[in-house]
Scaffold this active site. Structure first.
Site, short mmCIF file in Angstrom:
data_model
loop_
_atom_site.label_atom_id
_atom_site.label_comp_id
_atom_site.label_asym_id
_atom_site.label_seq_id
_atom_site.Cartn_x
_atom_site.Cartn_y
_atom_site.Cartn_z
N GLU A 1 -66.42 5.70 -16.55
CA GLU A 1 -66.52 4.84 -17.61
C GLU A 1 -66.30 3.48 -17.19
O GLU A 1 -65.97 3.16 -16.02
CB GLU A 1 -65.34 5.43 -18.77
CG GLU A 1 -65.57 6.76 -19.05
CD GLU A 1 -64.92 7.37 -20.26
OE1 GLU A 1 -63.70 6.69 -20.50
OE2 GLU A 1 -65.30 8.18 -20.76
N GLU B 1 -73.56 14.30 -15.49
CA GLU B 1 -74.78 14.87 -15.02
C GLU B 1 -75.81 13.84 -14.51
O GLU B 1 -76.28 13.82 -13.42
CB GLU B 1 -75.53 15.07 -16.38
CG GLU B 1 -74.72 16.31 -17.13
CD GLU B 1 -73.93 15.60 -18.29
OE1 GLU B 1 -73.17 14.65 -17.90
OE2 GLU B 1 -74.01 16.60 -19.01
N CYS C 1 -75.92 14.89 -23.14
CA CYS C 1 -76.27 13.81 -24.03
C CYS C 1 -77.86 13.55 -23.84
O CYS C 1 -78.57 14.04 -23.01
CB CYS C 1 -75.48 12.49 -23.83
SG CYS C 1 -76.13 11.45 -22.73
N CYS D 1 -79.26 11.84 -20.80
CA CYS D 1 -79.09 12.83 -19.40
C CYS D 1 -80.37 13.86 -19.63
O CYS D 1 -80.89 13.99 -18.70
CB CYS D 1 -77.75 13.45 -19.61
SG CYS D 1 -76.55 12.35 -18.92
N1 THU Z 1 -69.98 12.63 -21.04
C1 THU Z 1 -70.55 13.22 -19.99
O1 THU Z 1 -70.25 12.78 -18.78
N2 THU Z 1 -71.60 14.00 -20.08
C2 THU Z 1 -71.94 14.61 -21.23
O2 THU Z 1 -72.99 15.45 -21.25
C3 THU Z 1 -71.46 14.17 -22.75
C4 THU Z 1 -70.44 12.86 -22.33
C5 THU Z 1 -69.08 11.49 -20.96
C6 THU Z 1 -69.38 10.07 -21.17
C7 THU Z 1 -68.31 9.49 -21.58
O3 THU Z 1 -67.62 9.06 -20.47
C8 THU Z 1 -67.51 10.63 -21.96
O4 THU Z 1 -67.91 11.88 -21.77
C9 THU Z 1 -67.26 10.50 -23.60
O5 THU Z 1 -68.46 10.52 -24.13
#
Ligand code: THU
Length: 160
Positions: free
Chosen positions: A63, A74, A110, A113
């Site tokens: 983040e 991913e 998401c 991804c």
């Molecule tokens: N996130 C992922 O790494 N993968 C996903 O499939 C969904 C969301 C992360 C992004 C962000 O750092 C946190 O989860 C909250 O959305």
């Protein structure tokens, strides 16, 4: 007018049905999740990619204070695999997540991804397996393309 439907084949398997390959990939993803940098969401995602050679590459969400600058687990894993092993096709991608300390019972990639998953399978001209693994069960798609019906890809762009 013609009505159509898109159906997405997937399997749901209980932990007792997890194969050794799946368990190994899961172990890598869980360890990756522990390396997530998620001070804003406190949502820790781990991804593990198995390549054709058997090599496993992992990633976690990273983040940023400027939120959109961060990256999902991913994409971190898939971009890392592409950067390190550009000629080794992706065979499987497994995802796990923890909210605070609690394992999330299956997490799904998401939209952004899913687009990247499409590019990877297109690049190698080979669909790959996507496994969303929770403590009790996993959802398994044998073809990543099921996650993005009506996808936009390179074939939509003008040819040179
Ligand atoms: N996130 C992922 O790494 N993968 C996903 O499939 C969904 C969301 C992360 C992004 C962000 O750092 C946190 O989860 C909250 O959305």
């Amino acid at each position: 007018m013609k009505s159509n439907q898109v159906t997405i084949p997937y399997r749901e398997i209980g932990r007792e049905e997890f194969s050794d390959d799946l368990l190994l990939l899961e172990q890598h993803a869980v360890e990756a999740a522990q390396k997530a940098y998620a001070p804003y969401s406190h949502f820790y995602v781990g991804a593990a990619v198995r390549l054709s050679s058997g090599t496993i590459v992992t990633g976690s969400n990273q983040e940023n204070a400027a939120y959109p600058s961060g990256l999902c687990a991913e994409r971190t894993a898939l971009f890392s695999a592409g950067a390190l092993y550009p000629n080794d096709p992706v065979e499987a991608l497994l995802i796990v997540a923890f909210s605070q300390d609690e394992r999330v019972e299956t997490i799904t990639p998401c939209g952004a991804c899913r687009q990247v998953l499409m590019e990877v399978s297109g690049r190698f001209n080979r669909p790959f397996q996507v496994i969303m693994a929770g403590e009790k069960r996993a959802i398994v798609l044998d073809d990543n393309k099921g996650l993005l019906p009506f996808a936009f890809d390179g074939s939509d762009l003008p040819k040179e």
